[in-house]
Scaffold this motif. Structure first.
Motif, PDB file in Angstrom:
ATOM      1  N   PRO A 133      -8.211   3.351 -11.013  1.00  0.00           N
ATOM      2  CA  PRO A 133      -9.299   4.177 -10.468  1.00  0.00           C
ATOM      3  C   PRO A 133      -9.287   5.582 -11.085  1.00  0.00           C
ATOM      4  CG  PRO A 133      -7.925   3.245  -8.726  1.00  0.00           C
ATOM      5  CD  PRO A 133      -7.217   3.024 -10.003  1.00  0.00           C
ATOM      6  N   THR A 134     -10.416   6.265 -11.004  1.00  0.00           N
ATOM      7  CA  THR A 134     -10.502   7.630 -11.524  1.00  0.00           C
ATOM      8  C   THR A 134      -9.604   8.568 -10.703  1.00  0.00           C
ATOM      9  OG1 THR A 134     -12.296   8.255 -10.050  1.00  0.00           O
ATOM     10  CG2 THR A 134     -12.926   7.301 -12.185  1.00  0.00           C
ATOM     11  N   ASP A 135      -9.345   9.743 -11.262  1.00  0.00           N
ATOM     12  CA  ASP A 135      -8.485  10.724 -10.577  1.00  0.00           C
ATOM     13  C   ASP A 135      -9.041  11.099  -9.204  1.00  0.00           C
ATOM     14  OD1 ASP A 135      -7.050  10.646 -12.896  1.00  0.00           O
ATOM     15  OD2 ASP A 135      -7.607  12.643 -13.596  1.00  0.00           O
ATOM     16  N   SER A 136     -10.363  11.284  -9.119  1.00  0.00           N
ATOM     17  CA  SER A 136     -10.943  11.708  -7.835  1.00  0.00           C
ATOM     18  C   SER A 136     -10.791  10.630  -6.766  1.00  0.00           C
ATOM     19  CB  SER A 136     -12.411  12.111  -7.997  1.00  0.00           C
ATOM     20  OG  SER A 136     -13.131  11.104  -8.657  1.00  0.00           O
ATOM     21  N   VAL A 137     -10.903   9.361  -7.160  1.00  0.00           N
ATOM     22  CA  VAL A 137     -10.714   8.250  -6.209  1.00  0.00           C
ATOM     23  C   VAL A 137      -9.257   8.208  -5.750  1.00  0.00           C
ATOM     24  CG1 VAL A 137     -10.641   5.717  -6.033  1.00  0.00           C
ATOM     25  CG2 VAL A 137     -12.651   6.850  -7.000  1.00  0.00           C
ATOM     26  N   ARG A 138      -8.324   8.348  -6.692  1.00  0.00           N
ATOM     27  CA  ARG A 138      -6.906   8.320  -6.327  1.00  0.00           C
ATOM     28  C   ARG A 138      -6.536   9.517  -5.448  1.00  0.00           C
ATOM     29  NH1 ARG A 138      -4.970   9.095 -11.319  1.00  0.00           N
ATOM     30  NH2 ARG A 138      -2.846   9.245 -10.553  1.00  0.00           N
ATOM     31  N   LEU A 139      -7.158  10.681  -5.733  1.00  0.00           N
ATOM     32  CA  LEU A 139      -6.877  11.865  -4.912  1.00  0.00           C
ATOM     33  C   LEU A 139      -7.435  11.695  -3.499  1.00  0.00           C
ATOM     34  CD1 LEU A 139      -5.756  14.747  -4.678  1.00  0.00           C
ATOM     35  CD2 LEU A 139      -7.939  15.588  -5.571  1.00  0.00           C
ATOM     36  N   ALA A 140      -8.655  11.176  -3.379  1.00  0.00           N
ATOM     37  CA  ALA A 140      -9.249  10.941  -2.050  1.00  0.00           C
ATOM     38  C   ALA A 140      -8.385   9.962  -1.256  1.00  0.00           C
ATOM     39  CB  ALA A 140     -10.670  10.405  -2.200  1.00  0.00           C
ATOM     40  N   ALA A 141      -7.893   8.926  -1.923  1.00  0.00           N
ATOM     41  CA  ALA A 141      -7.030   7.941  -1.256  1.00  0.00           C
ATOM     42  C   ALA A 141      -5.713   8.588  -0.824  1.00  0.00           C
ATOM     43  CB  ALA A 141      -6.763   6.763  -2.192  1.00  0.00           C
ATOM     44  N   ARG A 142      -5.148   9.434  -1.668  1.00  0.00           N
ATOM     45  CA  ARG A 142      -3.888  10.113  -1.312  1.00  0.00           C
ATOM     46  C   ARG A 142      -4.092  11.026  -0.099  1.00  0.00           C
ATOM     47  NH1 ARG A 142       1.073  11.447  -4.309  1.00  0.00           N
ATOM     48  NH2 ARG A 142       1.618   9.429  -5.177  1.00  0.00           N
ATOM     49  N   LEU A 143      -5.274  11.626  -0.002  1.00  0.00           N
ATOM     50  CA  LEU A 143      -5.593  12.439   1.172  1.00  0.00           C
ATOM     51  C   LEU A 143      -5.594  11.561   2.425  1.00  0.00           C
ATOM     52  CD1 LEU A 143      -6.623  15.050   2.517  1.00  0.00           C
ATOM     53  CD2 LEU A 143      -8.931  14.377   1.837  1.00  0.00           C
ATOM     54  N   ILE A 144      -6.217  10.394   2.332  1.00  0.00           N
ATOM     55  CA  ILE A 144      -6.239   9.432   3.449  1.00  0.00           C
ATOM     56  C   ILE A 144      -4.816   9.031   3.827  1.00  0.00           C
ATOM     57  CG2 ILE A 144      -6.960   7.105   4.157  1.00  0.00           C
ATOM     58  CD1 ILE A 144      -9.362   8.884   3.792  1.00  0.00           C
ATOM     59  N   PHE A 145      -3.997   8.717   2.806  1.00  0.00           N
ATOM     60  CA  PHE A 145      -2.620   8.274   3.078  1.00  0.00           C
ATOM     61  C   PHE A 145      -1.800   9.373   3.740  1.00  0.00           C
ATOM     62  CE2 PHE A 145      -3.262   5.522  -0.940  1.00  0.00           C
ATOM     63  CZ  PHE A 145      -3.934   4.559  -0.196  1.00  0.00           C
ATOM     64  N   SER A 146      -2.029  10.625   3.338  1.00  0.00           N
ATOM     65  CA  SER A 146      -1.268  11.728   3.954  1.00  0.00           C
ATOM     66  C   SER A 146      -1.671  11.897   5.416  1.00  0.00           C
ATOM     67  CB  SER A 146      -1.463  13.030   3.179  1.00  0.00           C
ATOM     68  OG  SER A 146      -2.740  13.570   3.400  1.00  0.00           O
ATOM     69  N   LEU A 147      -2.935  11.608   5.735  1.00  0.00           N
ATOM     70  CA  LEU A 147      -3.385  11.695   7.127  1.00  0.00           C
ATOM     71  C   LEU A 147      -2.891  10.485   7.936  1.00  0.00           C
ATOM     72  CD1 LEU A 147      -7.027  12.914   6.438  1.00  0.00           C
ATOM     73  CD2 LEU A 147      -5.234  14.255   7.525  1.00  0.00           C
ATOM     74  N   LEU A 148      -2.666   9.362   7.252  1.00  0.00           N
ATOM     75  CA  LEU A 148      -2.123   8.176   7.926  1.00  0.00           C
ATOM     76  C   LEU A 148      -0.634   8.324   8.224  1.00  0.00           C
ATOM     77  CD1 LEU A 148      -3.740   5.218   5.941  1.00  0.00           C
ATOM     78  CD2 LEU A 148      -3.830   5.515   8.409  1.00  0.00           C
ATOM     79  N   SER A 149       0.020   9.233   7.490  1.00  0.00           N
ATOM     80  CA  SER A 149       1.469   9.388   7.620  1.00  0.00           C
ATOM     81  C   SER A 149       1.810  10.341   8.763  1.00  0.00           C
ATOM     82  CB  SER A 149       2.041   9.926   6.306  1.00  0.00           C
ATOM     83  OG  SER A 149       3.388  10.254   6.475  1.00  0.00           O
ATOM     84  N   PRO A 150       2.463   9.818   9.830  1.00  0.00           N
ATOM     85  CA  PRO A 150       2.753  10.664  10.997  1.00  0.00           C
ATOM     86  C   PRO A 150       3.784  11.757  10.699  1.00  0.00           C
ATOM     87  CG  PRO A 150       3.796   8.508  11.223  1.00  0.00           C
ATOM     88  CD  PRO A 150       2.960   8.462   9.996  1.00  0.00           C
ATOM     89  N   SER A 151       4.549  11.591   9.604  1.00  0.00           N
ATOM     90  CA  SER A 151       5.605  12.569   9.307  1.00  0.00           C
ATOM     91  C   SER A 151       5.035  13.893   8.805  1.00  0.00           C
ATOM     92  CB  SER A 151       6.562  12.009   8.259  1.00  0.00           C
ATOM     93  OG  SER A 151       5.852  11.745   7.063  1.00  0.00           O
TER      94      SER A 151
END
Length: 473
Positions: A133-151
């Motif tokens: 995926p493009t950088d912007s897609v991977r960055l948006a997904a990483r933002l989602i993953f950081s919000l999914l992470s309770p730590s």
């Protein structure tokens, strides 16, 4: 880390802004922040550690011939560059994630530390192989993953994700269509881990639950992460710093240490004065800067430099019919640079530069760009004498175009100084390093790895000059 001297305010004609509540001295660190989310750019994903954002090999000479010699067999492998039996910067190959085949790490520690953030991404990357995926897609997904992470604890931000502008309403239909394709890719990419954003992440602001809105916010508000040579290595989201407005002659600059962003004042700033950065590389014509800002950030710049068209005449100095040839050749040369075809690039640049000679002075913008490309190509090919000739030609021009301390000017001086040092022009190297230090102690600060590296280079020059004078007596 946000300095207590900063506050949010409404900037006339610009919307949200950031200003100081006290007098700031140039060189002062105003802000230091780790990204809310970040990722290494796809185009350098094989060369940069996905955890600490360091690049194991550099293109400039780092050692002297007498310090370390080696056999040819020692220099084989990624990152080793051999010249006359001299090791330049030799590093081990980056470790690659065996599952997604994309993420790479400089060592086992970085690989372990990255796993909590990478494990969700890893499954998503695997699901799309061989596509990346493009950088912007991977960055948006990483933002989602950081919000999914309770730590992840939520740090105090001056500016929240919800408040970030998407600019969808002011976008052309063509650009919106491009973003819709990215949003579709994001949904496909997240199928493995977060197929339904709204249900799975209650903490996600309502305006970000729609993939199109989220991808628009990410593309309009992300920052390019650069390495010590100011080359792009990644993208990151730094919410509070999205408050900073643009100026083509700003009073602050941003530099990175890994993915950590630092904001420093490059001029003395009075209380209640707005802080500004440049969103783009400012060494270009007013018309080009304004077009880029409108296309990318959806506003028209009315800064003092744009209104006065400062340095415009100097940028277009020389015989127009001649420099037009340089201007027309640049897109093709940039293509060669993107493909790392350094031999063809150097041959083309040196031929074109030799044909214009005295008709176009070194200050001409297009000649400067071509000279810089020739410098890059010479360094990559290990043509150090040629590189030095090109580098030295740019220095007086950079001084004119960057009247304030600027990282681009400091790094250029440092590159030329390293070439002078390697070619044993010790006195010249020391002088160039001193000039670089005067800039970088303000733009990067005394503790930045690049500044400490510069101090070591200056010390080496002093030692070598001392050895020379004692051996001559």
């Amino acid at each position: 880390m946000m300095a207590p001297k900063l506050e949010r305010f409404v900037s006339p004609g610009k919307g949200n802004g950031l200003r100081t509540t006290a007098r700031i001295k140039r060189g002062e660190l105003l802000f230091s922040e780790e990204p809310l989310a970040c990722c290494v750019s796809s185009k350098v994903s094989r060369a940069v550690c996905h955890r600490c954002f360091t690049r194991p090999s550099a293109g400039l000479p780092c050692t002297r011939p007498s310090l370390h010699t080696t056999s040819d067999s020692e220099t084989e492998g990624e990152g080793g560059q051999e010249k006359k039996g001299v090791v330049w910067e030799k590093h081990e190959t980056l470790l690659r994630c065996s599952q997604c085949k994309m993420a790479r790490y400089c060592g086992i520690n970085c690989q372990k530390q990255a796993w909590p953030d990478h494990k969700r991404e890893c499954k998503c990357l695997q699901s799309l192989l061989p596509r990346i995926p493009t950088d912007s897609v991977r960055l948006a997904a990483r933002l989602i993953f950081s919000l999914l992470s309770p730590s992840k604890g939520s740090s105090e931000e001056l500016y929240t994700l919800e408040e970030h502008e998407s600019h969808l309403s002011s976008m052309s239909e063509q650009k919106k269509q491009g973003l819709l394709q990215l949003a579709s890719m994001l949904e496909l990419y997240l199928q493995q881990e977060a197929p339904n954003l709204a249900q799975e992440i209650p903490s996600l602001p309502p305006s970000c639950r729609d993939p199109l809105s989220l991808i628009a916010k990410v593309t309009c508000n992300c920052f390019t992460i650069s390495d010590g040579e100011l080359q792009e290595i990644g993208v990151g989201l730094y919410p509070s710093l999205s408050l900073l407005n643009h100026d083509c002659r700003p009073n602050c600059v941003m530099v990175f240490e890994g993915a950590k962003l630092q904001l420093r004042a490059i001029r003395d700033i009075n209380p209640e004065e707005e802080l500004s950065i440049s969103y783009i590389e400012t060494l270009s014509l007013t018309e080009d800067r304004q077009r880029q800002l409108e296309d990318q950030y959806h506003f028209t710049c009315h800064c003092q430099r744009c209104d006065s068209k400062d340095k415009e005449e100097l940028m277009l100095i020389g015989e127009e019919a001649t420099w037009q040839k340089l201007k027309e050749a640049l897109p093709r040369l940039e293509g060669l640079k993107a493909e790392s075809d350094w031999k063809t690039l150097l041959d083309s640049c040196s031929h074109l530069l030799s044909t214009v000679c005295g008709d176009v002075p070194d200050e001409n913008l297009y000649k400067l760009r071509m000279t810089d490309m020739a410098l890059d190509a010479s360094i990559h090919l290990g043509h150090w004498e040629e590189a030095l000739t090109y580098g030295e030609r740019t220095l007086s021009v950079y001084r004119q175009y960057y009247p304030d301390p600027h990282p681009v000017h400091g790094v250029q001086l440092m590159r030329v100084g390293k070439l002078q040092h390697y070619l044993e022009h010790i006195e010249d190297a020391l002088d160039t390093f001193k000039q670089a230090y005067q800039i970088m102690k303000i733009t990067h600060g005394e503790d930045h790895p690049l500044t400490t590296d510069l101090l070591m280079k200056m010390e080496e020059c002093h030692c070598e000059m001392g050895q020379r004078s004692s051996s001559s007596h």
